[in-house]
Design a protein around this motif. Structure first.
Motif, PDB file in Angstrom:
ATOM      1  N   VAL A 238       0.817  -1.214   0.000  1.00 10.66           N
ATOM      2  CA  VAL A 238       0.000   0.000   0.000  1.00 10.66           C
ATOM      3  C   VAL A 238       0.851   1.264   0.000  1.00 10.66           C
ATOM      4  O   VAL A 238       0.331   2.359  -0.162  1.00 10.66           O
ATOM      5  CB  VAL A 238      -0.954   0.030   1.220  1.00 10.66           C
ATOM      6  CG1 VAL A 238      -1.953  -1.101   1.147  1.00 10.66           C
ATOM      7  CG2 VAL A 238      -0.164  -0.029   2.528  1.00 10.66           C
ATOM      8  N   SER A 239       2.169   1.138   0.172  1.00  7.93           N
ATOM      9  CA  SER A 239       3.043   2.305   0.220  1.00  7.93           C
ATOM     10  C   SER A 239       4.167   2.143  -0.798  1.00  7.93           C
ATOM     11  O   SER A 239       4.464   1.017  -1.220  1.00  7.93           O
ATOM     12  CB  SER A 239       3.638   2.471   1.620  1.00  7.93           C
ATOM     13  OG  SER A 239       4.595   1.456   1.874  1.00  7.93           O
ATOM     14  N   PRO A 240       4.790   3.255  -1.212  1.00 13.53           N
ATOM     15  CA  PRO A 240       5.914   3.152  -2.152  1.00 13.53           C
ATOM     16  C   PRO A 240       7.032   2.249  -1.645  1.00 13.53           C
ATOM     17  O   PRO A 240       7.621   1.481  -2.412  1.00 13.53           O
ATOM     18  CB  PRO A 240       6.387   4.607  -2.288  1.00 13.53           C
ATOM     19  CG  PRO A 240       5.182   5.434  -1.966  1.00 13.53           C
ATOM     20  CD  PRO A 240       4.445   4.661  -0.905  1.00 13.53           C
TER      21      PRO A 240
ATOM     22  N   VAL B  92      16.807  -6.442   3.231  1.00 18.74           N
ATOM     23  CA  VAL B  92      16.255  -5.086   3.329  1.00 18.74           C
ATOM     24  C   VAL B  92      14.926  -5.002   2.585  1.00 18.74           C
ATOM     25  O   VAL B  92      13.985  -4.347   3.042  1.00 18.74           O
ATOM     26  CB  VAL B  92      17.258  -4.048   2.781  1.00 18.74           C
ATOM     27  CG1 VAL B  92      16.603  -2.681   2.635  1.00 18.74           C
ATOM     28  CG2 VAL B  92      18.464  -3.950   3.703  1.00 18.74           C
ATOM     29  N   ALA B  93      14.833  -5.675   1.442  1.00 19.23           N
ATOM     30  CA  ALA B  93      13.592  -5.665   0.665  1.00 19.23           C
ATOM     31  C   ALA B  93      12.443  -6.279   1.461  1.00 19.23           C
ATOM     32  O   ALA B  93      11.324  -5.760   1.460  1.00 19.23           O
ATOM     33  CB  ALA B  93      13.792  -6.423  -0.645  1.00 19.23           C
ATOM     34  N   VAL B  94      12.718  -7.389   2.150  1.00 23.94           N
ATOM     35  CA  VAL B  94      11.677  -8.003   2.981  1.00 23.94           C
ATOM     36  C   VAL B  94      11.264  -7.052   4.099  1.00 23.94           C
ATOM     37  O   VAL B  94      10.075  -6.910   4.410  1.00 23.94           O
ATOM     38  CB  VAL B  94      12.175  -9.346   3.567  1.00 23.94           C
ATOM     39  CG1 VAL B  94      11.147  -9.907   4.552  1.00 23.94           C
ATOM     40  CG2 VAL B  94      12.435 -10.348   2.453  1.00 23.94           C
ATOM     41  N   ASN B  95      12.233  -6.371   4.693  1.00 24.41           N
ATOM     42  CA  ASN B  95      11.917  -5.416   5.762  1.00 24.41           C
ATOM     43  C   ASN B  95      11.134  -4.218   5.232  1.00 24.41           C
ATOM     44  O   ASN B  95      10.230  -3.708   5.904  1.00 24.41           O
ATOM     45  CB  ASN B  95      13.206  -4.935   6.434  1.00 24.41           C
ATOM     46  CG  ASN B  95      13.869  -6.030   7.246  1.00 24.41           C
ATOM     47  OD1 ASN B  95      13.212  -6.969   7.685  1.00 24.41           O
ATOM     48  ND2 ASN B  95      15.171  -5.929   7.446  1.00 24.41           N
ATOM     49  N   LEU B  96      11.468  -3.765   4.031  1.00 28.25           N
ATOM     50  CA  LEU B  96      10.700  -2.676   3.416  1.00 28.25           C
ATOM     51  C   LEU B  96       9.260  -3.112   3.162  1.00 28.25           C
ATOM     52  O   LEU B  96       8.317  -2.364   3.420  1.00 28.25           O
ATOM     53  CB  LEU B  96      11.347  -2.263   2.089  1.00 28.25           C
ATOM     54  CG  LEU B  96      12.557  -1.338   2.150  1.00 28.25           C
ATOM     55  CD1 LEU B  96      13.124  -1.135   0.756  1.00 28.25           C
ATOM     56  CD2 LEU B  96      12.175   0.001   2.776  1.00 28.25           C
ATOM     57  N   TYR B  97       9.125  -4.318   2.665  1.00 26.84           N
ATOM     58  CA  TYR B  97       7.783  -4.840   2.394  1.00 26.84           C
ATOM     59  C   TYR B  97       6.965  -4.949   3.679  1.00 26.84           C
ATOM     60  O   TYR B  97       5.752  -4.759   3.677  1.00 26.84           O
ATOM     61  CB  TYR B  97       7.900  -6.208   1.724  1.00 26.84           C
ATOM     62  CG  TYR B  97       6.587  -6.879   1.459  1.00 26.84           C
ATOM     63  CD1 TYR B  97       5.597  -6.252   0.705  1.00 26.84           C
ATOM     64  CD2 TYR B  97       6.322  -8.158   1.950  1.00 26.84           C
ATOM     65  CE1 TYR B  97       4.391  -6.878   0.455  1.00 26.84           C
ATOM     66  CE2 TYR B  97       5.133  -8.788   1.693  1.00 26.84           C
ATOM     67  CZ  TYR B  97       4.162  -8.149   0.947  1.00 26.84           C
ATOM     68  OH  TYR B  97       2.965  -8.769   0.713  1.00 26.84           O
ATOM     69  N   GLY B  98       7.647  -5.202   4.791  1.00 21.83           N
ATOM     70  CA  GLY B  98       6.930  -5.366   6.054  1.00 21.83           C
ATOM     71  C   GLY B  98       6.854  -4.117   6.902  1.00 21.83           C
ATOM     72  O   GLY B  98       6.382  -4.181   8.037  1.00 21.83           O
ATOM     73  N   GLN B  99       7.273  -2.967   6.380  1.00 19.86           N
ATOM     74  CA  GLN B  99       7.352  -1.768   7.211  1.00 19.86           C
ATOM     75  C   GLN B  99       5.985  -1.329   7.736  1.00 19.86           C
ATOM     76  O   GLN B  99       5.858  -0.937   8.897  1.00 19.86           O
ATOM     77  CB  GLN B  99       7.999  -0.619   6.432  1.00 19.86           C
ATOM     78  CG  GLN B  99       7.218  -0.153   5.214  1.00 19.86           C
ATOM     79  CD  GLN B  99       7.914   0.979   4.475  1.00 19.86           C
ATOM     80  OE1 GLN B  99       8.760   1.641   5.045  1.00 19.86           O
ATOM     81  NE2 GLN B  99       7.576   1.183   3.215  1.00 19.86           N
TER      82      GLN B  99
END
Length: 278
Positions: free
Chosen positions: A17-19, A262-269
């Motif tokens: 839902v976010s960039p 980092v991509a997984v963490n961004l996806y889960g932010q």
């Protein structure tokens, strides 16, 4: 007769839902695609060219070569075929062990609940990485040993999560209605309670993928996971440390690993901000 899964809308939380989430999901998708297509888009990761050993990045070898003259780019792409499945397998195994145990503990209660939770507390009290290292060393260096070792320290998290969800749901109206219609305890648990707990469990499993992937690469780095000459990001960094002058041999596999985590963490932010699964 079972009721509608009332928590099903929670699965929509997996939709970006976010960039930042879109960026994270895009990077994850790219790495998965590259790992799948690696045999088609790169050279043999085991092919050695001794005359080209420790060559710096060039047009012929964009990521350079390692101490045996193997193309680092090819090894990074093929390394994803080992590193990424390990993380997924760890999460799946931890879920398959922890969720049923936690669900039964929360539903049956009594001595079973006490036994499962005390075992989980014991494992939580021990340093996770040290325990995983001890288990992997006892089982012997291999991919399966690394997976079992890390899953063994992760399953209590899912057991606690499943238990908490069951304790919350077991007194809900639709569960009581199932009991009133004559459904057996097993039917109530497996056909009504667990499907309603599935969205939260799925969400936490997705968020744990980065941690599991990094843990698997760590054991490979320490020589307890994937064994040479099979390319794997953690093992590649470990080997490259022996030739510090060839910075590219450790930089690129290390960057691949970090970018995926980092991509997984961004996806889960967004999920983290909402406190889901924490």
């Amino acid at each position: 007769m079972t009721r509608t899964v009332e928590s099903a809308p929670g699965l929509r939380l997996l939709r970006p839902v976010s960039p930042g989430q879109w960026v994270g999901l895009s990077i994850i998708a790219v790495w998965i695609l590259l790992a799948i297509l690696a045999p088609l888009v790169s050279a043999d990761p085991l092919a050695q060219e001794t005359a080209e050993r420790l060559s710096a990045p060039s047009l012929a070898h964009p990521f350079g070569t390692d101490q045996l003259g193997r193309d680092v780019l090819s090894r990074v792409l093929h390394g994803g075929r080992a590193t990424l499945p390990i993380g997924v397998t760890i999460v799946l195994l931890a879920t398959l062990v922890g969720v049923p145990l936690g669900a039964l503990a929360g539903f049956v209660r009594g001595w079973l609940d006490e036994a499962v939770m005390r075992l989980a507390d014991l494992l939580f009290a021990l340093p996770a990485l040290v325990l995983a290292l001890a288990i992997a060393a006892a089982l012997g260096p291999s991919v399966s040993s690394a997976v079992i070792a890390i899953a063994a320290v992760m399953w209590p998290r899912y057991a606690r999560l499943a238990r908490g969800q069951v304790l919350t749901l077991r007194q809900r109206e639709f569960v009581l209605a199932d009991r009133a219609t004559g459904a057996s305890p097993a039917q109530v648990l497996w056909q009504t309670v667990l499907p309603n707990a599935a969205p939260v469990v799925t969400l936490v499993a997705v968020l744990d993928l980065g941690t599991a992937t990094l843990a698997g690469a760590t054991l490979s780095f320490l020589g307890l996971g994937v064994q040479p000459p099979t390319p794997e990001w953690g093992a590649m960094v470990s080997t490259a440390v022996q030739t510090p002058e060839a910075w590219w041999a450790s930089l690129f596999p290390g960057f691949a690993l970090v970018s995926f985590v980092v991509a997984v963490n961004l996806y889960g932010q967004v999920f983290d901000r909402k406190g889901l699964g924490r």
